[in-house]
Design a protein around this motif. Structure first.
Motif, mmCIF file in Angstrom:
data_model
loop_
_atom_site.group_PDB
_atom_site.id
_atom_site.type_symbol
_atom_site.label_atom_id
_atom_site.label_comp_id
_atom_site.label_asym_id
_atom_site.label_seq_id
_atom_site.Cartn_x
_atom_site.Cartn_y
_atom_site.Cartn_z
ATOM 1 N N LEU A 170 -2.684 4.802 0.005
ATOM 2 C CA LEU A 170 -2.464 3.357 0.062
ATOM 3 C C LEU A 170 -1.003 3.013 -0.198
ATOM 4 O O LEU A 170 -0.427 2.170 0.491
ATOM 5 C CB LEU A 170 -3.336 2.651 -0.972
ATOM 6 C CG LEU A 170 -4.743 2.297 -0.520
ATOM 7 C CD1 LEU A 170 -5.460 1.541 -1.616
ATOM 8 C CD2 LEU A 170 -4.706 1.458 0.742
ATOM 9 N N LEU A 171 -0.418 3.694 -1.183
ATOM 10 C CA LEU A 171 1.008 3.455 -1.437
ATOM 11 C C LEU A 171 1.806 3.766 -0.188
ATOM 12 O O LEU A 171 2.696 3.007 0.211
ATOM 13 C CB LEU A 171 1.504 4.333 -2.588
ATOM 14 C CG LEU A 171 1.119 3.940 -4.008
ATOM 15 C CD1 LEU A 171 1.868 4.819 -4.996
ATOM 16 C CD2 LEU A 171 1.431 2.487 -4.274
ATOM 17 N N PHE A 210 1.132 1.251 2.629
ATOM 18 C CA PHE A 210 1.678 -0.070 2.339
ATOM 19 C C PHE A 210 3.164 -0.140 2.652
ATOM 20 O O PHE A 210 3.651 -1.119 3.190
ATOM 21 C CB PHE A 210 1.431 -0.407 0.868
ATOM 22 C CG PHE A 210 1.114 -1.846 0.662
ATOM 23 C CD1 PHE A 210 -0.202 -2.267 0.647
ATOM 24 C CD2 PHE A 210 2.111 -2.784 0.516
ATOM 25 C CE1 PHE A 210 -0.509 -3.590 0.480
ATOM 26 C CE2 PHE A 210 1.809 -4.119 0.354
ATOM 27 C CZ PHE A 210 0.502 -4.528 0.335
ATOM 28 N N GLY A 211 3.866 0.947 2.302
ATOM 29 C CA GLY A 211 5.310 0.908 2.528
ATOM 30 C C GLY A 211 5.734 1.584 3.811
ATOM 31 O O GLY A 211 6.901 1.906 3.973
ATOM 32 N N THR A 218 1.373 -4.132 7.084
ATOM 33 C CA THR A 218 0.572 -3.858 5.895
ATOM 34 C C THR A 218 -0.905 -4.187 6.111
ATOM 35 O O THR A 218 -1.735 -3.865 5.276
ATOM 36 C CB THR A 218 1.081 -4.669 4.698
ATOM 37 O OG1 THR A 218 1.246 -6.009 5.129
ATOM 38 C CG2 THR A 218 2.390 -4.124 4.191
ATOM 39 N N ALA A 236 -3.188 -1.274 5.665
ATOM 40 C CA ALA A 236 -3.404 -0.871 4.282
ATOM 41 C C ALA A 236 -4.397 -1.814 3.619
ATOM 42 O O ALA A 236 -5.306 -1.388 2.901
ATOM 43 C CB ALA A 236 -2.086 -0.871 3.523
ATOM 44 N N LEU A 240 -4.442 -3.469 -4.203
ATOM 45 C CA LEU A 240 -3.477 -3.877 -3.184
ATOM 46 C C LEU A 240 -2.229 -4.459 -3.822
ATOM 47 O O LEU A 240 -1.105 -4.183 -3.392
ATOM 48 C CB LEU A 240 -4.109 -4.927 -2.268
ATOM 49 C CG LEU A 240 -5.030 -4.390 -1.199
ATOM 50 C CD1 LEU A 240 -5.667 -5.531 -0.461
ATOM 51 C CD2 LEU A 240 -4.239 -3.517 -0.239
ATOM 52 N N ALA A 286 -0.181 -1.656 -4.996
ATOM 53 C CA ALA A 286 0.506 -0.982 -3.893
ATOM 54 C C ALA A 286 1.680 -1.828 -3.394
ATOM 55 O O ALA A 286 2.767 -1.321 -3.113
ATOM 56 C CB ALA A 286 -0.476 -0.701 -2.764
ATOM 57 N N TYR A 291 4.461 -1.692 -5.881
ATOM 58 C CA TYR A 291 5.158 -0.405 -5.835
ATOM 59 C C TYR A 291 6.069 -0.331 -4.624
ATOM 60 O O TYR A 291 7.200 0.144 -4.709
ATOM 61 C CB TYR A 291 4.152 0.738 -5.827
ATOM 62 C CG TYR A 291 4.809 2.092 -5.883
ATOM 63 C CD1 TYR A 291 5.240 2.603 -7.095
ATOM 64 C CD2 TYR A 291 5.014 2.844 -4.736
ATOM 65 C CE1 TYR A 291 5.873 3.828 -7.167
ATOM 66 C CE2 TYR A 291 5.638 4.073 -4.791
ATOM 67 C CZ TYR A 291 6.068 4.559 -6.011
ATOM 68 O OH TYR A 291 6.690 5.773 -6.079
ATOM 69 N N SER A 292 5.574 -0.797 -3.475
ATOM 70 C CA SER A 292 6.421 -0.676 -2.285
ATOM 71 C C SER A 292 7.616 -1.631 -2.373
ATOM 72 O O SER A 292 8.653 -1.393 -1.773
ATOM 73 C CB SER A 292 5.612 -0.917 -1.017
ATOM 74 O OG SER A 292 5.196 -2.246 -0.960
#
Lengths: 503, 719
Positions: free
Chosen positions: A402-403, A406-407, A414, A417, B219, B222, B225-226
């Motif tokens: 997921l990380l 997401f990025g 996104t 995700a 979510l 996430a 973090y991003s």
């Protein structure tokens, strides 16, 4: 002799020695055959640990290489070429780890034609290990197709009532995809004058439009194997009809051959095409996650429920791989291992209860936890691992994916995700639904039914506990301390990401 | 020992207890509860040491206790996890440690330790009592010990581990891990009596509903973090990071910080049972009462609010201090609405635990609303006072139920529900300790002026709402406070006052010391904890005791929030609603004899505004129907497999068409068979000349030679 003593050659072909021994054993001496098969697979596992000991994770190149000219005719240069790196080491270990466990699970479950069964099983191991180690496209293709044959027979002979249908569907479906890949392999061989993957990657420079077609051809083979939505429909049938050990290997290893193929071939060989395809693959993966989860929820057959959940889980793997950043790919590879452990364990457990009740219908069960507490507790742990509870392995994989997703610049949106996170909720729905119906609440009708025919349901015996406990150890280990597992692949993943032309 | 080492160790004893009990001691009840209670005591002692040391540190907010290790490689850096105790963490650790320890102790008595095994008790169902014969040969039915006694303590240990992990975490990831472990434990413990279908359904409902929130939280994590590359609190809460997040636009006119905070908040909506994800909490009463206390006070729901308090700097990153941001407005609305909404339902409930369940939802709404309007310290204060008095009330209600079960066993009439308040009455004489402590808890919940902790924390929220001009929130919360006082007094009146309404209530008994001691300890804190947070501006009392709480917890933030100006309006309001509600509750229910005289048994309220039915109709059944019929039967079996199956016949059809209409007539007949026949025919005709006579052959050769030669001459050379 030097050829045979190469660690990777030995690892790949050692099971053949077991096959040879079994050939000389009387088919009626079932236990002798089982012990030989188990011992062979355990020694193979030992060899894989030896390989692990020699493996250097910080080196991003292929290691322990065994490379010989094999067929050199008319400009074709086909080599016997095995090698291992951070992308494959975990899968090789998983294969060697799951095979003895599966063999142990057949101890009482397979009583007919034990000799043939074990021979096929060991042959299957040769094929699978070969797939993960082969670095020559031609050799890879041979191993790839070779795995089909033993699996076909495992389903077709020892399977359930609709085994012939399932076996043929499995065979034809995967075969159809492979043919396209074969064409692409031939094209590459002619184009590069070599089938060696590292050489072809170094050569690079395939024109963009041709790359695209080659990418699609490889994708056809791998996407069916994974299986990606909407090419998944062979999977539930194959799983439901396959004997327990077959399901474990099918879910645990065979499906990973598809996802592994993407990492090993599609990304480095066709980087531009892969980047271009990333949003589309992410879309299919996300659909697969949600779709698989929804269909799982609708199943009345517990094995089918687990089978469809694989579609969902493998969707996560694909999403991670095509996020094309270190988190995504590392998470994807780890999730391959996680899925092998958790779903493998689920199939084992379902097989164990099926052996006693001969039914997989969820609604006839109920209140099993009270009758079989050990079984219930282990089932609960494995179920929670499968639905990604923090502290167990599934969460680490899903979270890193997921990380990554997401990025991800490659996916560029996104939304995937976010949508796939819904799959996490739905995983809880179908898994808890299954656990609730089968293990909690009032006693199901099957309990009395079984009593009528003998002494009633029993809890797991020692052999069964020994079969699942190794899986549990890794479920906890990866969940609590994933560092060593990531450390094995991290440099190789970084290296791979470095090759991708992400905008 | 180093303080940081000690903090690392705090969560471990309960986890160790869990494994020890599961693996080794589950056959011995005494050993199991000794290990579990001992583990809770160890964590309690460790927490208290840390708390005391934290008090001794000046500027703990800037120099908290922290330590971290590498856990997960992410590309070229490491994902670090660690522990952190800052002022907020220390204050939360304090109440968590006390309540958890008390709940562990209480569970020994609640599960009838020392009583004989039941006559017909089975695992997975509550104990039904055992028959014993005394020395005179009389048979008595007495409470029987819980059949899964050891398992209960194992799960409770895991639960405590989850909460401690969450509190000492220095980052969102391990916070989430603790969060989810508690989700699992709530599932296991609400469904502890899994033989009851209602308990089983409640367990699944709790897990599923909270998980809906959790996914949004995941979510948010996430996303965070991003955007920032870190999940560690103190790295996120730096000025640059917050500023960067606050100035990045995201969707729907929100900034990145606002959106992330909203996503994280949805996790809290699930965990702290806020509308619209509140439906699981009342059903969670299916679990044994210590579990209710655990979930409602010490751990789970508090964890939800704690998470929002923890993420407060993020929530308010783009706030100018006056006008609420979109996210804050949503938070404030959900909190205030839930506070009122749940309070109205509580009025119509007759189950003693359900009343408390709705009051929990309502009180959590208070805290959430406070956070939504930026009242950081007030929310934290109410979180802690509420934890004390709500744990007290739940354990008290458990004690009442336990006493009533005694009565039920005595009369042998198992149709009497020992949780229905209309079966009680007059219990103050039978259970004095329970009564007085429950009274203290109830008054604290109602905000009885000056003496109870609840008054001070609730008053601070109202003062803040009024002082900063959030009138809608102020009015809503005031009405909710009135209802709270009303239903609390209704509960006290129906349960303890008046005369017993049933034979069972007449034979109720006070509970053993393991149950009453926790009540007394918690009652002590339900009163005194309020005194550490009296605002300096409060008339007369203000300044007598320093406002330690505001000072201490406020320093968690970079900028200590200002307490609002004193105003008489909120103070008078909270006096009036508390006293008025209590008085009205007493007057209304003083003489009510049976449920039919209760004027507030309104169907809409009794059925909780039909939310369960609505969700079932709107989501659950359609989801299953969709999954089964549309996705599985139609798409998977119909379209995808249909296509495949059609492919088979299609191939076969094409094959047989080719065979019947091309292969057989054209290839076989015309070309294959045809060429054979022609050859055969030709051969047959030619056979006539194969006579075996050399003269004829030579003759034929000569003729051929002449014919070919003539032809060559004629066509080639002559041309």
């Amino acid at each position: 002799m030097e050829f045979l003593l190469q660690p990777l050659t030995l690892l790949t072909f050692f099971p053949l020695l077991g096959v040879l021994l079994i050939l000389f054993i009387n088919a009626e001496a079932k236990n002798a055959i089982r012990w030989v098969a188990l011992a062979t697979s355990l020694i193979t596992f030992g060899i894989s640990l030896w390989v692990l000991a020699m493996f250097d994770a910080s080196n991003v190149n292929l290691q322990l290489v065994a490379r010989y000219d094999w067929i050199t005719v008319a400009g074709w240069n086909i080599q016997y070429f095995l090698g291992i790196d951070g992308l494959s080491i975990l899968l090789v270990l998983l294969t060697a780890f799951l095979t003895p466990i599966s063999i142990l699970s057949t101890w009482t479950a397979v009583e007919e034609r034990v000799k043939d069964f074990m021979i096929f099983f060991l042959l299957l191991e040769v094929g699978m290990t070969g797939v993960f180690l082969a670095q020559d496209l031609f050799l890879f293709y041979i191993f790839w197709e070779f795995t089909l044959v033993p699996m076909y027979f495992l389903i077709g002979i020892w399977g359930g009532p609709r085994r012939i249908y399932a076996a043929i569907k499995f065979f034809l479906y995967t075969m159809a995809g492979s043919i396209l890949m074969l064409l692409a392999i031939l094209w590459l061989g002619i184009y590069g004058g070599t089938f060696s993957v590292p050489d072809l990657v170094a050569l690079g420079n395939i024109p963009a439009n041709i790359q695209w077609w080659l990418f699609l051809a490889f994708t056809a083979a791998f996407a069916i194997k994974v299986p990606m939505w909407p090419l998944h429909s062979w999977l539930p049938d194959a799983h439901v009809e396959a004997p327990t050990a077959g399901s474990v290997i099918l879910a645990g290893v065979l499906l990973k051959m598809g996802t592994y193929g993407f990492v090993r071939f599609n990304l480095p060989l066709f980087p531009e095409a892969a980047v271009r395809a990333a949003p589309w693959i992410a879309l299919l993966a996300t659909i697969g996650i949600l779709y698989g989860a929804m269909v799982s929820y609708a199943q009345a057959d517990v094995k089918k429920l687990v089978a469809y959940s694989s579609v969902s889980h493998l969707g996560f793997v694909m999403l991670g791989l095509f996020a094309m950043n270190p988190q995504g790919i590392a998470g994807g590879i780890l999730q391959m291992i996680n899925h092998g452990l958790s779903t493998g364990a689920l199939f084992l457990l379902v097989g164990m209860i099926y052996e006693q009740t001969h039914t997989r219908e969820i609604k006839v069960y109920g209140g099993l936890w009270k009758i079989t507490p050990v079984f219930g507790s282990i089932m609960l742990i494995v179920s929670l691992s499968s639905m990604g509870l923090p502290g167990l392995n599934g969460f680490v994989g899903e979270f890193t994916i997921l990380l990554g997703a997401f990025g991800s610049q490659a996916i560029g949106n996104t939304a995937y995700a976010i949508a796939s996170a819904l799959g996490v909720i739905m995983a809880a729905v179908y898994i808890l639904y299954m656990f609730q119906k089968m293990f909690l609440g009032p006693q199901g009708e099957i309990v009395d039914e079984v009593k009528k025919h003998g002494h009633g349901l029993r809890d797991l015996n020692w052999r069964e506990i020994v079969t699942v406990v190794p899986l549990l150890i890794f479920i906890f280990w990866i969940g609590l301390y994933p560092k060593p597992f990531f450390a094995l692949m991290a440099p190789a993943v970084e290296h791979l990401v470095g090759m991708l032309p992400i905008p | 020992m180093e303080t940081t080492t000690l903090i690392w160790l705090i969560p471990l004893p309960p986890l160790l207890a869990f494994f020890l009990i599961v693996l080794f001691t589950n056959r011995s009840k005494a050993l199991s509860h000794t290990i579990a209670v001992g583990a809770a005591a160890l964590s309690f002692i460790g927490s208290m040491i840390v708390f005391v040391r934290a008090l001794g540190v000046e500027h703990l907010g800037e120099h908290p206790f922290e330590s971290a290790i590498n856990w997960l490689p992410t590309g070229d850096t490491w994902f670090r996890i660690g522990v952190l105790i800052d002022p907020l963490g220390a204050a939360v650790l304090f109440f968590v440690a006390i309540t958890i320890f008390m709940i562990f102790l209480y569970s020994v008595g609640y599960h009838n330790y020392g009583q004989p095994a039941g006559d017909h008790d089975v695992k997975g169902l509550p104990p039904h009592g055992a028959t014993v014969t005394d020395e005179h040969g009389h048979k008595h039915v007495v409470p029987s010990v819980e059949p899964m006694y050891s398992r209960f303590f194992a799960f409770l240990g895991l639960f405590a581990f989850g909460m401690y992990t969450l509190v000492v975490s220095d980052n969102l990831l391990t916070l989430f891990v603790g969060w989810e472990i508690m989700g699992l434990c709530s599932y296991l413990l609400i469904g502890f009596w899994y033989g009851k279908p209602s308990a089983r359904d409640a367990a699944v409902k709790a897990f599923m509903t909270t998980r809906v929130g959790d996914v949004f939280m995941l979510l948010g994590i996430a996303f965070l973090y991003s955007a920032t590359g870190t999940l560690t609190f103190r790295e996120i809460f730096t000025e640059e990071t917050l500023h960067a997040l606050a100035s990045t636009p995201a969707w729907f006119g929100m900034t990145a910080s606002g959106l992330i905070a909203l996503l994280l908040f949805i996790g809290t909506v699930g965990k702290s049972a806020q509308w619209p994800l509140h439906v699981w909490l009342p059903d969670a009463m299916e679990g044994p009462t210590p579990v209710s206390a655990m979930i409602h006070a010490a751990t789970m729901v508090s964890a939800g609010v704690y998470a929002v308090i923890r993420m407060f700097p993020l929530l308010t990153a783009d706030w100018n201090g006056h006008e609420l941001t979109t996210t804050m407005t949503i938070v404030a609305f959900i909190g205030a609405f839930t506070a009122l909404f749940a309070a109205t339902i509580a009025v119509a409930q007759n189950d003693i635990k359900r009343v408390l369940a709705y009051s929990t939802i309502s009180q959590l709404g208070y805290m959430i609303a406070a956070l939504g309007i930026g009242a950081y310290v007030a929310a934290a204060f109410h979180l802690i006072t509420h934890a004390f008095f709500k744990a007290l009330l739940f354990l008290g209600s458990g004690s009442v139920i336990h006493g009533m079960e005694h009565g039920v066993l005595h009369t042998g009439n198992h149709h009497v529900d020992p949780q229905d308040m209309y079966n009680m009455g007059g219990l103050r004489k039978k259970m004095p300790i329970t009564f007085w402590t429950f009274l203290i808890g109830g008054f604290a919940l109602s905000g009885f002026p000056l003496v109870t902790a609840g008054f001070w924390s609730k008053d601070e929220i109202l003062a803040d709402a009024f002082g900063h001009g959030h009138l809608a929130v102020f009015v809503t919360l005031a009405i909710a406070a009135f209802l709270t006082a009303f239903y609390t007094m209704r509960q006290i009146t129906l349960t303890f006052l008046g005369e017993p309404r049933t034979e069972e209530a007449k034979h109720a008994q006070e509970t053993p010391w393991t149950m009453t001691t926790p009540l007394i300890v918690l009652a002590f804190f339900a009163v005194t904890y309020g005194w550490v947070g009296i605002s300096e501006h409060f008339p007369i009392l203000g300044g007598l005791v320093p406002n330690w709480f505001h000072d201490f917890v406020g320093h968690t933030l970079a900028e200590v929030p200002e307490a609002p100006e004193f105003s008489w309006i909120p103070l008078l309001t909270s006096l009036v609603v508390a006293l008025g509600g209590l008085a009205l509750g007493y007057l209304t229910y003083r003489n009510v004899k049976s449920v039919s005289e209760d004027k507030f048994q309104i169907p809409l309220l009794k059925n909780k505004y039909y939310f369960d039915e609505a969700y079932n109709f709107l989501f659950i059944r359609p989801a299953y129907w969709f999954a089964e019929n549309v996705v599985y039967k139609f798409l998977d079996k119909g379209v995808i497999d249909g296509f495949l199956h059609a492919f088979g016949p299609f191939t076969q059809g094409t094959g047989s068409a080719l065979r019947n209409y091309f292969d057989l007539p054209v290839i076989n007949r015309a070309i294959g068979d045809g060429s054979a026949e022609i050859t055969y025919w030709f051969g047959g005709k030619l056979r006539g000349i194969q006579t075996g006579r050399v003269q004829q052959y030579l003759m034929l050769a000569l003729v051929t030679f002449i014919v070919i030669g003539a032809a060559l001459y004629f066509f080639v050379f002559a041309a």
